[in-house]
Write a protein that holds these residues in place. Sequence first.
Motif, PDB file in Angstrom:
ATOM      1  N   ARG A   1      -3.183  -4.398  -1.346  1.00  0.00           N
ATOM      2  CA  ARG A   1      -1.845  -3.759  -0.620  1.00  0.00           C
ATOM      3  C   ARG A   1      -0.910  -3.747  -1.401  1.00  0.00           C
ATOM      4  O   ARG A   1       0.096  -4.184  -1.551  1.00  0.00           O
ATOM      5  CB  ARG A   1      -1.617  -4.422   0.732  1.00  0.00           C
TER       6      ARG A   1
ATOM      7  N   ASN B   1      -7.398  14.331  -0.294  1.00  0.00           N
ATOM      8  CA  ASN B   1      -8.378  13.598   0.776  1.00  0.00           C
ATOM      9  C   ASN B   1      -8.087  14.575   1.953  1.00  0.00           C
ATOM     10  O   ASN B   1      -7.273  14.578   2.433  1.00  0.00           O
ATOM     11  CB  ASN B   1      -8.049  12.401   0.869  1.00  0.00           C
TER      12      ASN B   1
ATOM     13  N   ASP C   1       2.234  13.421  -1.472  1.00  0.00           N
ATOM     14  CA  ASP C   1       1.228  12.400  -1.634  1.00  0.00           C
ATOM     15  C   ASP C   1       0.130  12.484  -3.092  1.00  0.00           C
ATOM     16  O   ASP C   1      -0.637  13.203  -2.875  1.00  0.00           O
ATOM     17  CB  ASP C   1       0.031  12.431  -0.550  1.00  0.00           C
TER      18      ASP C   1
ATOM     19  N   TYR D   1      -1.136  11.496   8.579  1.00  0.00           N
ATOM     20  CA  TYR D   1       0.046  12.219   8.574  1.00  0.00           C
ATOM     21  C   TYR D   1       0.253  12.765  10.205  1.00  0.00           C
ATOM     22  O   TYR D   1       1.338  12.607  10.688  1.00  0.00           O
ATOM     23  CB  TYR D   1      -0.098  13.356   8.002  1.00  0.00           C
TER      24      TYR D   1
ATOM     25  N   SER E   1      -3.889   1.306  -5.260  1.00  0.00           N
ATOM     26  CA  SER E   1      -5.335   1.263  -4.415  1.00  0.00           C
ATOM     27  C   SER E   1      -6.507   1.904  -5.330  1.00  0.00           C
ATOM     28  O   SER E   1      -7.654   1.302  -5.483  1.00  0.00           O
ATOM     29  CB  SER E   1      -5.111   1.598  -3.066  1.00  0.00           C
ATOM     30  N   LYS E   2      -6.119   3.241  -5.630  1.00  0.00           N
ATOM     31  CA  LYS E   2      -7.347   4.030  -6.072  1.00  0.00           C
ATOM     32  C   LYS E   2      -7.371   3.978  -7.641  1.00  0.00           C
ATOM     33  O   LYS E   2      -8.322   3.842  -8.214  1.00  0.00           O
ATOM     34  CB  LYS E   2      -7.047   5.518  -5.791  1.00  0.00           C
TER      35      LYS E   2
ATOM     36  N   LEU F   1       4.532   9.761  -2.974  1.00  0.00           N
ATOM     37  CA  LEU F   1       3.733   8.644  -2.514  1.00  0.00           C
ATOM     38  C   LEU F   1       2.773   8.356  -3.697  1.00  0.00           C
ATOM     39  O   LEU F   1       1.982   9.231  -3.828  1.00  0.00           O
ATOM     40  CB  LEU F   1       3.109   8.923  -1.203  1.00  0.00           C
TER      41      LEU F   1
ATOM     42  N   ASN G   1      -0.778  17.213  -0.748  1.00  0.00           N
ATOM     43  CA  ASN G   1      -1.487  16.200  -1.121  1.00  0.00           C
ATOM     44  C   ASN G   1      -2.527  16.743  -2.321  1.00  0.00           C
ATOM     45  O   ASN G   1      -3.320  17.434  -1.751  1.00  0.00           O
ATOM     46  CB  ASN G   1      -2.243  15.421   0.084  1.00  0.00           C
TER      47      ASN G   1
ATOM     48  N   MET H   1       4.227   7.000   4.016  1.00  0.00           N
ATOM     49  CA  MET H   1       3.981   8.057   5.145  1.00  0.00           C
ATOM     50  C   MET H   1       4.807   7.738   6.376  1.00  0.00           C
ATOM     51  O   MET H   1       5.535   8.641   6.817  1.00  0.00           O
ATOM     52  CB  MET H   1       2.550   8.073   5.761  1.00  0.00           C
TER      53      MET H   1
ATOM     54  N   GLY I   1       0.998  -1.129  -0.019  1.00  0.00           N
ATOM     55  CA  GLY I   1       0.029   0.035   0.002  1.00  0.00           C
ATOM     56  C   GLY I   1       0.969   1.396   0.041  1.00  0.00           C
ATOM     57  O   GLY I   1       2.098   1.190   0.329  1.00  0.00           O
ATOM     58  N   GLY I   2       0.290   2.439  -0.157  1.00  0.00           N
ATOM     59  CA  GLY I   2       1.046   3.561  -0.483  1.00  0.00           C
ATOM     60  C   GLY I   2       1.347   4.232   1.089  1.00  0.00           C
ATOM     61  O   GLY I   2       2.175   4.848   1.278  1.00  0.00           O
ATOM     62  N   LYS I   3       0.412   3.876   1.994  1.00  0.00           N
ATOM     63  CA  LYS I   3       0.438   4.377   3.340  1.00  0.00           C
ATOM     64  C   LYS I   3       1.695   4.015   4.195  1.00  0.00           C
ATOM     65  O   LYS I   3       2.206   5.155   4.545  1.00  0.00           O
ATOM     66  CB  LYS I   3      -0.635   3.495   4.041  1.00  0.00           C
TER      67      LYS I   3
ATOM     68  N   ILE J   1      -1.327   9.940  -4.686  1.00  0.00           N
ATOM     69  CA  ILE J   1      -2.053   8.787  -4.669  1.00  0.00           C
ATOM     70  C   ILE J   1      -3.409   8.944  -5.537  1.00  0.00           C
ATOM     71  O   ILE J   1      -4.029   7.986  -6.167  1.00  0.00           O
ATOM     72  CB  ILE J   1      -2.481   8.152  -3.386  1.00  0.00           C
ATOM     73  N   TYR J   2      -4.050  10.351  -5.750  1.00  0.00           N
ATOM     74  CA  TYR J   2      -5.269  10.440  -6.448  1.00  0.00           C
ATOM     75  C   TYR J   2      -4.830  11.198  -7.860  1.00  0.00           C
ATOM     76  O   TYR J   2      -5.726  11.708  -8.410  1.00  0.00           O
ATOM     77  CB  TYR J   2      -6.153  11.278  -5.764  1.00  0.00           C
TER      78      TYR J   2
ATOM     79  N   PHE K   1      -5.317  13.953   5.593  1.00  0.00           N
ATOM     80  CA  PHE K   1      -5.289  12.612   5.933  1.00  0.00           C
ATOM     81  C   PHE K   1      -4.777  12.467   7.383  1.00  0.00           C
ATOM     82  O   PHE K   1      -3.642  12.635   7.551  1.00  0.00           O
ATOM     83  CB  PHE K   1      -4.399  11.810   4.801  1.00  0.00           C
TER      84      PHE K   1
ATOM     85  N   TYR L   1     -14.384  12.274  -3.152  1.00  0.00           N
ATOM     86  CA  TYR L   1     -14.879  12.825  -1.912  1.00  0.00           C
ATOM     87  C   TYR L   1     -15.453  13.921  -2.190  1.00  0.00           C
ATOM     88  O   TYR L   1     -14.846  15.096  -2.889  1.00  0.00           O
ATOM     89  CB  TYR L   1     -13.756  12.786  -0.829  1.00  0.00           C
TER      90      TYR L   1
END
Length: 393
Positions: free
Chosen positions: A243, A174, A202, A127, A234-235, A230, A170, A103, A98-100, A204-205, A124, A321
């Motif tokens: 993961r 998010n 970040d 952080y 996932s997305k 990052l 980010n 972080m 996963g990207g998490k 990720i999106y 997020f 979101y």
Amino acid sequence: MKLAQRMSRLGTETAFEVLVRAKALEAQGRDVVHLEIGEPDFDTPANIIEAACKALHSGYTHYGPSAGLPQLREVIAKDVSQSRGIPVNANQVVVTPGGKPIMFYTIMALAESGDEVIYPNPGFPIYESVINFVGAKPVPLRLAEEREFCIDLEELRRKVTKRTKLIIVNSPHNPCGSVLCKEDLQAIAELTVKNDIMVLSDEIYGRTLYEGQFESITQFPGMPERTIILDGFSKTYAMTGWRLGYGVMPEELAGQVAKLMTNSNSCTASFIQVAGIEAITGPQDESYKMVAAFKERRDIIVKGLNQIPGIHCLLPKGAFYVFPNVSEVVKRGKFANTKAFADHLLQEAGVAGLSGTAFGEFGEGYLRLSYANSIPNINKAVQRIADAVAKLK
Ligand code: PLP
């Protein structure tokens, strides 16, 4: 049991807690619309599933290098180089579950007691949690609705001190769905170069964007040397449960992050990494179709929410979101705070969403709703919220 002191500084991600509560209600026979968890409701594209199955049957069932399979690191380096327009080599890539974890590892590797880390708030939640965990000082940077939830550069300049070690950005964001424009990114880049600060970007999106072109802070002079990107699968490829994510960073730091991987996970699952190669190199149409579907749903949920008296909602430019302002409704209903209103929506209306405060103190007065759900479910949720609001005195 006497836990280590540091455990008291660790936060959490409320989405998972609300998901458990919503599932418990469902187990009692209640109907709940899930707008709490941030994951695409689509299945992983079939070609990626096929690649994972093939990899399992061809022996990718063993440990691999901590930094990731060389062939996946190569593919990621090429992809990130093309999408950001910067040179990237495979030694800069660390593959993680996963990207998490990027972080966690980045903050762990760079920040310690006496250091300050500036991060977006709302933002997020992990952080702030990890900054606190490592004993550094979290310095929140408010994203205000008046600025369409973008960074106030003057405020950022004021918050930079000699102790600032890292700034987290980010975009797309998010929970707010905001996107930083090129000029803002350039100003942040200049500030970090001038003050010798590292950046955790970040992204990720990055693909979940509804207008314009994705802009990375790494495109500006001096940034590839000080940025950790990052990103992950996932997305973009609806692979949340697999993961699989990664970080792209200066080689020296990549070696340290790989060491953290050795000390924690050993490596990311080998067959999943092979599926990651297919995700990046295979057909991309499913991924683009998802973004088109999210855009349609975004327009529906924003329009629906804006028709509810007392709620107003900006049109997000990216991620999946919405972050509607519900402060008037919270006041009218005499709720103690937005969290109490979010709880009310779950218990009384069967709509699982999150209070904006799950993303930091400056989220008070807002809800975060994920629209990675079907159009009938989105319409049902909006109607239920409208009915619940209409019932408030
Ligand atoms: N960054 C942001 C802003 C996110 O919203 C998420 C997931 O919700 C992640 C990173 C981590 O994603 P994952 O660990 O599933 O790859």
